[in-house]
Design an enzyme around this catalytic site. Sequence first.
Site, PDB file in Angstrom:
ATOM      1  N   ARG A 287       0.836  -1.215   0.000  1.00 19.56           N
ATOM      2  CA  ARG A 287       0.000   0.000   0.000  1.00 19.56           C
ATOM      3  C   ARG A 287       0.866   1.258   0.000  1.00 19.56           C
ATOM      4  NH1 ARG A 287      -2.161  -3.465  -1.426  1.00 19.56           N
ATOM      5  NH2 ARG A 287      -3.801  -4.705  -0.502  1.00 19.56           N
TER       6      ARG A 287
ATOM      7  N   CYS B 157     -10.206  -0.745   4.570  1.00 18.62           N
ATOM      8  CA  CYS B 157      -9.473  -1.175   5.769  1.00 18.62           C
ATOM      9  C   CYS B 157      -8.631  -0.017   6.302  1.00 18.62           C
ATOM     10  CB  CYS B 157      -8.562  -2.355   5.431  1.00 18.62           C
ATOM     11  SG  CYS B 157      -9.506  -3.847   5.075  1.00 18.62           S
TER      12      CYS B 157
ATOM     13  N   GLU C 138      -3.414   1.989   7.368  1.00 16.13           N
ATOM     14  CA  GLU C 138      -3.376   1.885   5.903  1.00 16.13           C
ATOM     15  C   GLU C 138      -3.988   3.159   5.319  1.00 16.13           C
ATOM     16  OE1 GLU C 138      -4.711  -1.794   4.124  1.00 16.13           O
ATOM     17  OE2 GLU C 138      -5.575  -0.720   2.417  1.00 16.13           O
TER      18      GLU C 138
HETATM   19  C1  LIG Z   1     -15.534   0.397   0.406  1.00 14.96           C
HETATM   20  C2  LIG Z   1     -14.042   0.498   0.196  1.00 14.96           C
HETATM   21  C3  LIG Z   1     -13.315  -0.640  -0.095  1.00 14.96           C
HETATM   22  C4  LIG Z   1     -11.932  -0.575  -0.290  1.00 14.96           C
HETATM   23  N1  LIG Z   1     -11.252  -1.716  -0.560  1.00 14.96           N
HETATM   24  C5  LIG Z   1      -9.920  -1.659  -0.789  1.00 14.96           C
HETATM   25  C6  LIG Z   1      -9.194  -2.850  -1.100  1.00 14.96           C
HETATM   26  O1  LIG Z   1      -9.744  -3.951  -1.176  1.00 14.96           O
HETATM   27  N2  LIG Z   1      -7.859  -2.725  -1.343  1.00 14.96           N
HETATM   28  C7  LIG Z   1      -7.210  -1.517  -1.293  1.00 14.96           C
HETATM   29  O2  LIG Z   1      -5.994  -1.467  -1.545  1.00 14.96           O
HETATM   30  N3  LIG Z   1      -7.886  -0.381  -0.981  1.00 14.96           N
HETATM   31  C8  LIG Z   1      -9.206  -0.420  -0.733  1.00 14.96           C
HETATM   32  N4  LIG Z   1      -9.885   0.727  -0.414  1.00 14.96           N
HETATM   33  C9  LIG Z   1      -9.144   1.991  -0.251  1.00 14.96           C
HETATM   34  C10 LIG Z   1      -9.066   2.871  -1.515  1.00 14.96           C
HETATM   35  O3  LIG Z   1     -10.197   2.693  -2.349  1.00 14.96           O
HETATM   36  C11 LIG Z   1      -7.786   2.617  -2.313  1.00 14.96           C
HETATM   37  O4  LIG Z   1      -6.635   2.878  -1.541  1.00 14.96           O
HETATM   38  C12 LIG Z   1      -7.751   3.496  -3.575  1.00 14.96           C
HETATM   39  O5  LIG Z   1      -6.723   3.058  -4.412  1.00 14.96           O
HETATM   40  C13 LIG Z   1      -7.540   4.979  -3.270  1.00 14.96           C
HETATM   41  O6  LIG Z   1      -7.739   5.698  -4.472  1.00 14.96           O
HETATM   42  P1  LIG Z   1      -8.307   7.188  -4.440  1.00 14.96           P
HETATM   43  O7  LIG Z   1      -8.339   7.687  -5.822  1.00 14.96           O
HETATM   44  O8  LIG Z   1      -9.580   7.240  -3.690  1.00 14.96           O
HETATM   45  O9  LIG Z   1      -7.148   7.908  -3.634  1.00 14.96           O
HETATM   46  P2  LIG Z   1      -7.251   9.042  -2.452  1.00 14.96           P
HETATM   47  O10 LIG Z   1      -8.004   8.434  -1.336  1.00 14.96           O
HETATM   48  O11 LIG Z   1      -7.834  10.258  -3.087  1.00 14.96           O
HETATM   49  O12 LIG Z   1      -5.761   9.234  -2.118  1.00 14.96           O
HETATM   50  C14 LIG Z   1      -5.036   8.224  -1.435  1.00 14.96           C
HETATM   51  C15 LIG Z   1      -3.543   8.599  -1.438  1.00 14.96           C
HETATM   52  O13 LIG Z   1      -3.059   8.588  -2.775  1.00 14.96           O
HETATM   53  C16 LIG Z   1      -2.551   9.877  -3.147  1.00 14.96           C
HETATM   54  N5  LIG Z   1      -2.956  10.107  -4.532  1.00 14.96           N
HETATM   55  C17 LIG Z   1      -4.218  10.081  -5.024  1.00 14.96           C
HETATM   56  N6  LIG Z   1      -4.213  10.304  -6.349  1.00 14.96           N
HETATM   57  C18 LIG Z   1      -2.916  10.483  -6.697  1.00 14.96           C
HETATM   58  C19 LIG Z   1      -2.256  10.757  -7.929  1.00 14.96           C
HETATM   59  N7  LIG Z   1      -2.925  10.884  -9.079  1.00 14.96           N
HETATM   60  N8  LIG Z   1      -0.900  10.885  -7.927  1.00 14.96           N
HETATM   61  C20 LIG Z   1      -0.193  10.747  -6.767  1.00 14.96           C
HETATM   62  N9  LIG Z   1      -0.761  10.495  -5.573  1.00 14.96           N
HETATM   63  C21 LIG Z   1      -2.112  10.362  -5.540  1.00 14.96           C
HETATM   64  C22 LIG Z   1      -3.185  10.861  -2.174  1.00 14.96           C
HETATM   65  O14 LIG Z   1      -2.383  12.018  -2.010  1.00 14.96           O
HETATM   66  C23 LIG Z   1      -3.277  10.010  -0.916  1.00 14.96           C
HETATM   67  O15 LIG Z   1      -2.042   9.999  -0.243  1.00 14.96           O
HETATM   68  C24 LIG Z   1     -11.270   0.679  -0.196  1.00 14.96           C
HETATM   69  C25 LIG Z   1     -12.012   1.834   0.088  1.00 14.96           C
HETATM   70  C26 LIG Z   1     -13.382   1.751   0.288  1.00 14.96           C
HETATM   71  C27 LIG Z   1     -14.156   3.001   0.588  1.00 14.96           C
END
Ligand SMILES: Cc1cc2nc3c(=O)[nH]c(=O)nc-3n(C[C@H](O)[C@H](O)[C@H](O)COP(=O)(O)OP(=O)(O)OC[C@H]3O[C@@H](n4cnc5c(N)ncnc54)[C@H](O)[C@@H]3O)c2cc1C
Length: 301
Positions: free
Chosen positions: A173, A225, A296
């Site tokens: 992660r 998580c 995480e």
């Molecule tokens: C219901 C649910 C289920 C989930 N299940 C999982 C799972 O099974 N496995 C898992 O790994 N995660 C899971 N997640 C967590 C999440 O969806 C992932 O970590 C996802 O990849 C985050 O993407 P985001 O675009 O929402 O990033 P954000 O939440 O917007 O950002 C997360 C981090 O990434 C950085 N970031 C975002 N975009 C960029 C970019 N373009 N360039 C550089 N840095 C960036 C941000 O600065 C921050 O530090 C879950 C979340 C929810 C709500």
Amino acid sequence: MAAQGLTILEGERAPAMAERTTLRLGGPVMGEAVLTEPAAAALLPGIAKRLGGRLACLGAGSNILAGEGPLDLVLVKNGMAPDISVLGDDGKTATLRASGSARLPVLLGRAAALDLGGLEGLSGIPGSVGGAVAMNAGSYGQCIADSLTALEIVTGEGEVRRFGREAVAFGYRAMDLPEVKGWWMVTAAEFRLTREEAGAVREKSRELLDKKRATQPVTAASAGCVFKNPSPEQPAGKLLDAAGFKGKRLGGMIFSPLHANFLVNEGRGTSTEALELMDMAKQAVFAASGIILEPEVRIWV
Ligand SMILES: Cc1cc2nc3c(=O)[nH]c(=O)nc-3n(C[C@H](O)[C@H](O)[C@H](O)COP(=O)(O)OP(=O)(O)OC[C@H]3O[C@@H](n4cnc5c(N)ncnc54)[C@H](O)[C@@H]3O)c2cc1C
């Protein structure tokens, strides 16, 4: 304020993190910039300085727990087109290119429609492609790093740079580009995927989604998580359950009775309650098992 390739919300118009995150928690930031042309990223460091905040990439906000604020952050959102295209397909393998702004479920849907396997383990992860790359998102033994072959970023100088997989330091992660100093944002990524039997990828995705729906509160306000799994044998959910935290509530925040590692905002939860409940859980797990849980979820305070 608007400049070519960039729009900015600042002052009273700046959003609260509660409006930008799936946990629906967090106070106001200094500003939010939406980037529609890479070259305009050169303006971002100056804007951050003027507003008194540091630049923070924001994807779909599905892995962020933000504090009550005010937060000294200037959010940067990727407002460029969420394109997904096929770069090459020799019948056995194909390379898909996705913009960082594309939604991960849309990329998975496209791969499944083309019978391309390699990303289906990520079914049900609600983020953007950029966020998934930055987090090295994964589930069911598969992570984004497994199929990523290249990525593109834009830097704070407004420069677009491309890197092969070997230049990317992926962790659990976590992801970094050691060669790049200063601020950058993932704007595109490429994935090499393998052709499967017709319908097999879609079928596998459906199975995994059904499994998640049965075992996780997928429609609740959460960030997935909140703690990393210390090891495959000792997932955080199991440790939290053993420490009595499954269904444990503080104010409007609760560790889901369905999956102990999902911290859920029942509607009126606050960042303070969320952080306190996580701290209580961490201490209880340490007391019960000697294991230190690490978050995480990205905590922005
Ligand atoms: C219901 C649910 C289920 C989930 N299940 C999982 C799972 O099974 N496995 C898992 O790994 N995660 C899971 N997640 C967590 C999440 O969806 C992932 O970590 C996802 O990849 C985050 O993407 P985001 O675009 O929402 O990033 P954000 O939440 O917007 O950002 C997360 C981090 O990434 C950085 N970031 C975002 N975009 C960029 C970019 N373009 N360039 C550089 N840095 C960036 C941000 O600065 C921050 O530090 C879950 C979340 C929810 C709500």
